[in-house]
Design an enzyme around this catalytic site. Structure first.
Site, PDB file in Angstrom:
ATOM      1  N   SER A 276       2.726   0.097 -10.707  1.00  0.00           N
ATOM      2  CA  SER A 276       3.007   0.286  -9.223  1.00  0.00           C
ATOM      3  C   SER A 276       4.290   0.743  -8.829  1.00  0.00           C
ATOM      4  O   SER A 276       5.277   0.906  -9.345  1.00  0.00           O
ATOM      5  CB  SER A 276       2.814  -1.270  -8.767  1.00  0.00           C
ATOM      6  OG  SER A 276       4.030  -1.791  -9.273  1.00  0.00           O
ATOM      7  N   LYS A 277       4.134   1.053  -7.463  1.00  0.00           N
ATOM      8  CA  LYS A 277       5.448   1.827  -6.946  1.00  0.00           C
ATOM      9  C   LYS A 277       6.604   0.887  -7.129  1.00  0.00           C
ATOM     10  O   LYS A 277       7.721   1.332  -7.269  1.00  0.00           O
ATOM     11  CB  LYS A 277       5.116   1.718  -5.468  1.00  0.00           C
ATOM     12  CG  LYS A 277       4.924   3.364  -5.165  1.00  0.00           C
ATOM     13  CD  LYS A 277       5.026   3.507  -3.601  1.00  0.00           C
ATOM     14  CE  LYS A 277       4.358   4.704  -3.019  1.00  0.00           C
ATOM     15  NZ  LYS A 277       4.274   4.746  -1.683  1.00  0.00           N
TER      16      LYS A 277
END
Ligand code: GLU
Length: 509
Positions: A276-277
């Site tokens: 994930s970012k």
């Protein structure tokens, strides 16, 4: 037999995700290996997620990666070879479509999706649903309060008479078309990566196929297009696996043969959560901006879920080798951990393999962003000087954004406490004498003899047994640092004048 055809079908949401790069790379390797057609199709029917300019950017990123496709959407350069059916894209000015199966942009195919959605309604495999968002939300709330999975309750299928439906259609009441998922069925298919996969349809919601704005959902569009474009292999991330039973139901309902599916393992953070970012960068451009080389990124991404197997330990692969060795059936089922240390290592290997000219060309933009470089005197900004710095750093660089960072003394004047000059127990007098000795040695070397080898040979000779006594003060006087490359290397980069100047200053201290 039908020609093997594989497609990459990204949604233009702003950037090329590192996971999408893996998908498109596997598409490409599979196509090259098996002589398949490779198609690029733009899935832009989710207007809420659409980011202007992202289609063009996406194509540019794929072109940057050097992954050539045969059919679909291109920029002008790409289709320089004269194809029979090149047309300028109506939706994305500046891009072109080429191939027999166009349009390759889903938002230009809306009529087709409507046609098949209505055909499904006629055949009893789908139905109109007029439920308002408020009702659906209430339903979801009730279900979640009762700890049930959210599912449409089929109100419009079971409680509306044909007259009521016709009336609502005539009055143009907003509506969607939903898939009527058959109950109590087991959907089974053979995934190229995962083997036999089974789903019970009782857990599958009546998926919306056509939205009230006339746009299809992904599920309808992907099935219609993969079929009409004669796609034989669908390679995509595991996150799409739960959608596959819906697609298979649709293929069946439309009387079509489904393609083969290959679901690629999830990309995971080191803590095994989904990449994930929040835990790091996910856009390919973030990695290039940090100074990872294209070849290294591709090599790294190729290994996220695949290796040549059979005890092979090779980790550095050229594109040709990847094409030769890649095998879709060798892709792993288990999630692939995104290990940035491995990327650093692969990148450092590729950096080592660059010629100095190449390294200089690639590193220059990174130097140009650094204050120590911007403020350096002009003689320390020349190509020749930078190449010397890079020759020293090349073996130790993990990424280009690090250039010069740990050796700022090549660019800046230095300042340090005089204690730094002292080697172990040496006295001030010893240190001064040692520096004087090196100064004498270096002064005798002519500019043309100022090479790394000469410096090393002459200084080692002068140092004799007690290396540290001579080399430590010299290195400290040139760098002002506890740690740095060897004094021979540093003196070579700095040149005779600057080296003597720095030694002179140390003697004064
Ligand atoms: N448009 C989907 C995506 O953005 C494609 C999924 C598929 O390949 O079917 O990833």
């Amino acid at each position: 037999m039908n020609k093997t055809r594989v497609r990459f079908a990204p949604s233009p949401t702003g950037y090329l995700h590192i996971g999408s790069l893996r998908t498109v790379l596997y598409d490409y390797l599979f196509a090259k290996k098996s002589g398949a057609d490779f198609i690029l199709r733009v899935e832009d029917t989710d207007r809420k997620r659409y980011v202007p300019g992202s289609v063009e950017k996406l194509i540019e990123s794929l072109e940057w990666a050097g992954l050539k496709w045969d059919e679909g959407i291109f920029t002008q350069k790409e289709i320089a070879d004269d194809r029979a059916t090149v047309t300028e894209s109506v939706s994305y000015p500046g891009t072109f479509e080429a191939g027999e199966y166009g349009p390759y942009v889903q938002s230009e195919r809306l009529e087709l999706y409507r046609k098949y959605a209505e055909e499904l309604v006629e055949k009893g495999h789908a139905y109109y649903c007029f439920c308002m968002p408020e009702r659906l939300e209430e339903l979801r709330n009730q279900q979640s309060a009762a700890k049930q999975a959210p599912m449409y309750d089929r109100y419009c299928l079971t409680d509306l008479s044909q007259e009521e439906i016709n009336k609502k259609l005539k009055e143009e009441c907003p509506h969607v078309i939903r898939l009527k998922v058959p109950k109590d069925e087991i959907i089974e298919f053979e995934d190229v990566v995962r083997g036999k996969v089974k789903f019970n349809t009782n857990t599958t919601d009546d998926q919306v196929l056509l939205k009230s704005d006339g746009f299809p959902t992904y599920h309808l569009a992907v099935v219609v297009d993969d079929h009409l474009m004669n796609i034989t292999h669908v390679i995509r991330g595991e996150e799409w696996l739960p959608s596959t039973p819906k697609h298979i139901i649709l293929y069946k309902a439309l009387g079509w043969e489904p393609p083969k599916f290959a679901h690629l393992p999830l990309l995971l953070n080191p803590d095994k959560t989904k990449l994930s970012k929040r835990q790091g960068d996910v856009a390919v451009e973030d990695y290039t901006a940090k100074g990872y080389l294209k070849e290294a990124i591709i090599n790294f991404v190729a290994l996220l879920g695949w290796n040549p197997g059979d005890g092979e330990t090779q980790e550095i692969f050229s594109m040709e080798e990847l094409i030769e060795k890649f095998d879709l059936s060798r892709v792993h089922k288990a999630g692939a951990v995104f290990d940035i240390k491995k990327l650093d290592w692969i990148n450092s290997e590729y950096i080592k393999r660059l010629s100095l000219d190449e390294l200089h060309e690639k590193a220059l933009p990174f130097f140009e962003k650094k204050d120590f470089y911007i403020n350096a005197p002009t003689e320390r900004k020349t190509d020749e000087y930078l190449k010397k710095v890079l020759a020293i750093e090349q073996e130790r660089l993990a990424k280009l954004s690090e250039v010069g960072e740990s050796n700022r003394f090549f660019f800046q004047d230095i300042d340090y406490a005089k204690e730094l000059l002292k080697w172990k127990e040496s006295s001030e007098e010893d240190t001064k004498a040692s520096l004087q000795k090196t100064k004498d040695v270096l002064e005798k070397i002519s500019d043309s003899d100022w090479t790394r080898e000469n410096l090393q040979n002459l200084l080692m000779e002068a140092a004799g047994e007690k290396r540290g006594d001579l080399l430590w003060p010299l290195r400290a006087s040139l760098t002002g640092e506890q740690k740095s490359p060897s004094p021979f290397e540093v003196a070579w980069v700095l040149g005779k004048d600057e080296s003597l100047k720095r030694i002179g200053r140390a003697i004064e201290k």
